[in-house]
Write an enzyme that holds these catalytic residues in place. Sequence first.
Site, PDB file in Angstrom:
ATOM      1  N   GLU A  89       0.786  -1.231  -0.083  1.00 64.98           N
ATOM      2  CA  GLU A  89       0.149   0.009   0.169  1.00 64.98           C
ATOM      3  C   GLU A  89       0.682   1.214  -0.088  1.00 64.98           C
ATOM      4  O   GLU A  89       1.926   1.215   0.199  1.00 64.98           O
ATOM      5  CB  GLU A  89      -0.998   0.026   1.369  1.00 64.98           C
ATOM      6  N   CYS A 102       3.036   8.285   1.678  1.00 70.13           N
ATOM      7  CA  CYS A 102       3.542   7.194   2.671  1.00 70.13           C
ATOM      8  C   CYS A 102       3.606   5.992   1.779  1.00 70.13           C
ATOM      9  O   CYS A 102       2.646   5.555   1.305  1.00 70.13           O
ATOM     10  CB  CYS A 102       2.403   7.257   3.719  1.00 70.13           C
ATOM     11  N   CYS A 109       5.204  -7.190   8.052  1.00 70.05           N
ATOM     12  CA  CYS A 109       6.238  -6.690   9.041  1.00 70.05           C
ATOM     13  C   CYS A 109       6.285  -7.888  10.108  1.00 70.05           C
ATOM     14  O   CYS A 109       5.413  -8.278  10.750  1.00 70.05           O
ATOM     15  CB  CYS A 109       5.678  -5.481   9.728  1.00 70.05           C
ATOM     16  N   CYS A 113       3.837  -5.519  16.333  1.00 74.11           N
ATOM     17  CA  CYS A 113       3.425  -4.407  17.362  1.00 74.11           C
ATOM     18  C   CYS A 113       1.951  -4.852  17.629  1.00 74.11           C
ATOM     19  O   CYS A 113       1.040  -5.193  16.659  1.00 74.11           O
ATOM     20  CB  CYS A 113       3.388  -3.102  16.996  1.00 74.11           C
ATOM     21  N   CYS A 116      -1.183  -3.035  15.590  1.00 74.54           N
ATOM     22  CA  CYS A 116      -0.755  -2.734  14.242  1.00 74.54           C
ATOM     23  C   CYS A 116      -1.221  -3.831  13.163  1.00 74.54           C
ATOM     24  O   CYS A 116      -0.946  -5.105  13.426  1.00 74.54           O
ATOM     25  CB  CYS A 116       0.692  -2.392  13.859  1.00 74.54           C
ATOM     26  N   GLY A 156       5.652  -2.220   7.132  1.00 74.05           N
ATOM     27  CA  GLY A 156       7.059  -2.698   7.105  1.00 74.05           C
ATOM     28  C   GLY A 156       7.813  -1.936   8.135  1.00 74.05           C
ATOM     29  O   GLY A 156       7.584  -0.893   8.402  1.00 74.05           O
ATOM     30  N   GLU A 157       9.047  -2.542   8.252  1.00 73.66           N
ATOM     31  CA  GLU A 157       9.731  -1.603   9.249  1.00 73.66           C
ATOM     32  C   GLU A 157      11.156  -1.200   8.336  1.00 73.66           C
ATOM     33  O   GLU A 157      11.864  -2.230   8.121  1.00 73.66           O
ATOM     34  CB  GLU A 157      10.228  -2.626  10.490  1.00 73.66           C
ATOM     35  N   SER A 188      10.514   6.229   9.561  1.00 66.80           N
ATOM     36  CA  SER A 188       9.927   6.044  10.649  1.00 66.80           C
ATOM     37  C   SER A 188      10.412   4.460  11.135  1.00 66.80           C
ATOM     38  O   SER A 188      10.033   3.752  10.463  1.00 66.80           O
ATOM     39  CB  SER A 188       8.459   6.086  10.923  1.00 66.80           C
ATOM     40  N   SER A 211       8.859   5.643  16.651  1.00 61.87           N
ATOM     41  CA  SER A 211       7.505   5.031  17.319  1.00 61.87           C
ATOM     42  C   SER A 211       7.733   4.673  18.601  1.00 61.87           C
ATOM     43  O   SER A 211       8.080   3.311  18.750  1.00 61.87           O
ATOM     44  CB  SER A 211       7.023   3.745  16.383  1.00 61.87           C
ATOM     45  N   LEU A 212       7.638   5.526  19.570  1.00 57.62           N
ATOM     46  CA  LEU A 212       7.915   5.237  20.940  1.00 57.62           C
ATOM     47  C   LEU A 212       6.355   4.644  21.746  1.00 57.62           C
ATOM     48  O   LEU A 212       6.576   3.377  22.114  1.00 57.62           O
ATOM     49  CB  LEU A 212       8.179   6.474  21.634  1.00 57.62           C
ATOM     50  N   HIS A 213       5.555   5.156  21.527  1.00 58.00           N
ATOM     51  CA  HIS A 213       3.935   4.880  22.060  1.00 58.00           C
ATOM     52  C   HIS A 213       3.766   4.596  23.386  1.00 58.00           C
ATOM     53  O   HIS A 213       2.969   4.013  23.990  1.00 58.00           O
ATOM     54  CB  HIS A 213       3.800   3.614  21.130  1.00 58.00           C
ATOM     55  N   CYS A 330      -2.231   2.252   7.822  1.00 61.18           N
ATOM     56  CA  CYS A 330      -1.517   1.409   6.657  1.00 61.18           C
ATOM     57  C   CYS A 330      -1.378  -0.027   6.954  1.00 61.18           C
ATOM     58  O   CYS A 330      -1.208  -0.548   8.147  1.00 61.18           O
ATOM     59  CB  CYS A 330      -0.060   1.882   6.653  1.00 61.18           C
TER      60      CYS A 330
HETATM   61  N1  SAH Z   1       7.599   0.060  11.008  1.00 59.48           N
HETATM   62  C1  SAH Z   1       7.599   1.506  11.207  1.00 59.48           C
HETATM   63  C2  SAH Z   1       6.950   2.456  10.289  1.00 59.48           C
HETATM   64  C3  SAH Z   1       5.606   2.184   9.779  1.00 59.48           C
HETATM   65  S1  SAH Z   1       4.280   2.132  10.885  1.00 59.48           S
HETATM   66  C4  SAH Z   1       7.441   2.340  12.685  1.00 59.48           C
HETATM   67  O1  SAH Z   1       6.662   1.277  13.311  1.00 59.48           O
HETATM   68  O2  SAH Z   1       7.628   3.151  12.836  1.00 59.48           O
HETATM   69  C5  SAH Z   1       4.184   3.898  11.032  1.00 59.48           C
HETATM   70  C6  SAH Z   1       3.409   4.243  12.342  1.00 59.48           C
HETATM   71  O3  SAH Z   1       1.873   4.062  12.163  1.00 59.48           O
HETATM   72  C7  SAH Z   1       3.903   3.784  13.470  1.00 59.48           C
HETATM   73  O4  SAH Z   1       4.119   5.004  14.455  1.00 59.48           O
HETATM   74  C8  SAH Z   1       2.834   2.953  13.933  1.00 59.48           C
HETATM   75  O5  SAH Z   1       2.958   2.700  15.272  1.00 59.48           O
HETATM   76  C9  SAH Z   1       1.647   3.864  13.608  1.00 59.48           C
HETATM   77  N2  SAH Z   1       0.351   2.887  13.428  1.00 59.48           N
HETATM   78  C10 SAH Z   1       0.448   1.464  13.210  1.00 59.48           C
HETATM   79  N3  SAH Z   1      -0.875   1.104  13.210  1.00 59.48           N
HETATM   80  C11 SAH Z   1      -1.787   2.203  13.500  1.00 59.48           C
HETATM   81  C12 SAH Z   1      -2.931   2.407  13.772  1.00 59.48           C
HETATM   82  N4  SAH Z   1      -4.140   1.394  13.567  1.00 59.48           N
HETATM   83  N5  SAH Z   1      -3.482   3.720  13.857  1.00 59.48           N
HETATM   84  C13 SAH Z   1      -2.639   4.722  14.097  1.00 59.48           C
HETATM   85  N6  SAH Z   1      -1.274   4.350  13.841  1.00 59.48           N
HETATM   86  C14 SAH Z   1      -0.922   3.362  13.646  1.00 59.48           C
HETATM   87 FE1  SF4 Z   2       5.998  -3.058  11.947  1.00 60.23          FE
HETATM   88 FE2  SF4 Z   2       5.788  -0.449  12.606  1.00 60.23          FE
HETATM   89 FE3  SF4 Z   2       3.616  -2.174  12.350  1.00 60.23          FE
HETATM   90 FE4  SF4 Z   2       5.135  -2.309  14.217  1.00 60.23          FE
HETATM   91  S1  SF4 Z   2       3.949  -0.405  13.964  1.00 60.23           S
HETATM   92  S2  SF4 Z   2       4.059  -4.068  13.394  1.00 60.23           S
HETATM   93  S3  SF4 Z   2       6.995  -1.937  13.243  1.00 60.23           S
HETATM   94  S4  SF4 Z   2       4.748  -1.608  10.917  1.00 60.23           S
END
Ligand code: SAH
Ligand code: SF4
Length: 340
Positions: A89, A102, A109, A113, A116, A156-157, A188, A211-213, A330
């Site tokens: 995507e 994006c 991935c 997480c 995600c 993806g990462e 990211s 991505s700290l969260h 995404c």
């Molecule tokens: N893997 C990398 C980049 C892709 S994810 C990373 O994790 O940073 C891009 C961002 O989208 C990350 O900050 C991720 O935590 C966030 N994300 C993933 N799923 C999401 C969701 N359902 N709603 C909002 N943000 C989300």
């Molecule tokens: Fe992968 Fe980023 Fe999603 Fe975590 S948030 S599963 S690292 S794409």
Amino acid sequence: MESIFDYKLDELTLYLAKLNAKPFVAKQLYDWIYKKRVFDFDLMSNIKLELREELKRHFSIEMLKLKRKQESKLTNKYLFELEDGNLIEAVLMRHDYGLSICVSSQVGCNMGCSFCESGRLKKVRDLASGEIVRQILMIEDDIKERISSVVVMGIGEPFDNYDNIMKFIRIINDPLGIAIGARHITVSTSGIIPMIKKYALEDIQTNLAISLHAPNDELRSKIMKINKAYGIKELIDSIKEYIDITNRRVTIEYVMLRGVNDSLICSNELASLLRGMNVYVNLIPYNETSHIEYKKSDNETIMSFYDNLKKCGINVTVRREFGGKIDAACGQLRASEVEK
Ligand code: SAH
Ligand code: SF4
């Protein structure tokens, strides 16, 4: 066959030198592809016929296949099919300051997480640099406009596919290529520390988002598996080191999950973690998905979290919600297609 989109200009020049072509031919090729957007060797009239035949034997110049597209006022979401049938995507976003894309970096991935959608389906493979480049070419061709910035925040990462990401960046940053300024490119990561250190040493002024969260190891390990390998203290240290080396401000992404990480205690913890650092926090309203039980924090909760960070002297913004209605987190579009 190799894809022409995997080639940096210097690599193309080197390849052509072996065929005894002049160095400017590589520039002509780049001009056809990235400026004129001609994806057919036969139409490249200023390149000798013989050489064109040779290029056709060596390179594929195939585009991606557009499989599905969802459109809304501020976002277009694209599902592309790769040559091997895999799906990825990319998302176009309209900001007041311009258009941004994006892009995805992998098919799936492996970071897993818990919130995600991209991580719910395991990684199938890395994307080649040219497959990431073509996400941009495809979208620009669709909208007949040029975009101004790129974020590597799709499926993806990126730091699990480091070399291809860096090559992708060099190709789109090339003034003779798509010519997107380094300052308009952001990668990211979920926090792969050795790669953050490597990224800090690259001689290109691109941006980093983390991505700290969650503000502590206990909570972060619950929602992000990667925290068990790379804990918060080391992660924060690597970000400080990155800032020292690059002198660049880092974005801290913090997705707001209702009742999980959105309390004022978390906000305070986050503030003390980041105090004095050249960062800004981007609070992301969670995009709910049908397969994962997390809920989005209420607006009031997000606002008090935000106000508290502000009060503590932390730079913070709340991300505008881009099309929650169109599977905007995404990975959702791909997941819904793969699982059909
Ligand atoms: N893997 C990398 C980049 C892709 S994810 C990373 O994790 O940073 C891009 C961002 O989208 C990350 O900050 C991720 O935590 C966030 N994300 C993933 N799923 C999401 C969701 N359902 N709603 C909002 N943000 C989300
Ligand atoms: Fe992968 Fe980023 Fe999603 Fe975590 S948030 S599963 S690292 S794409």
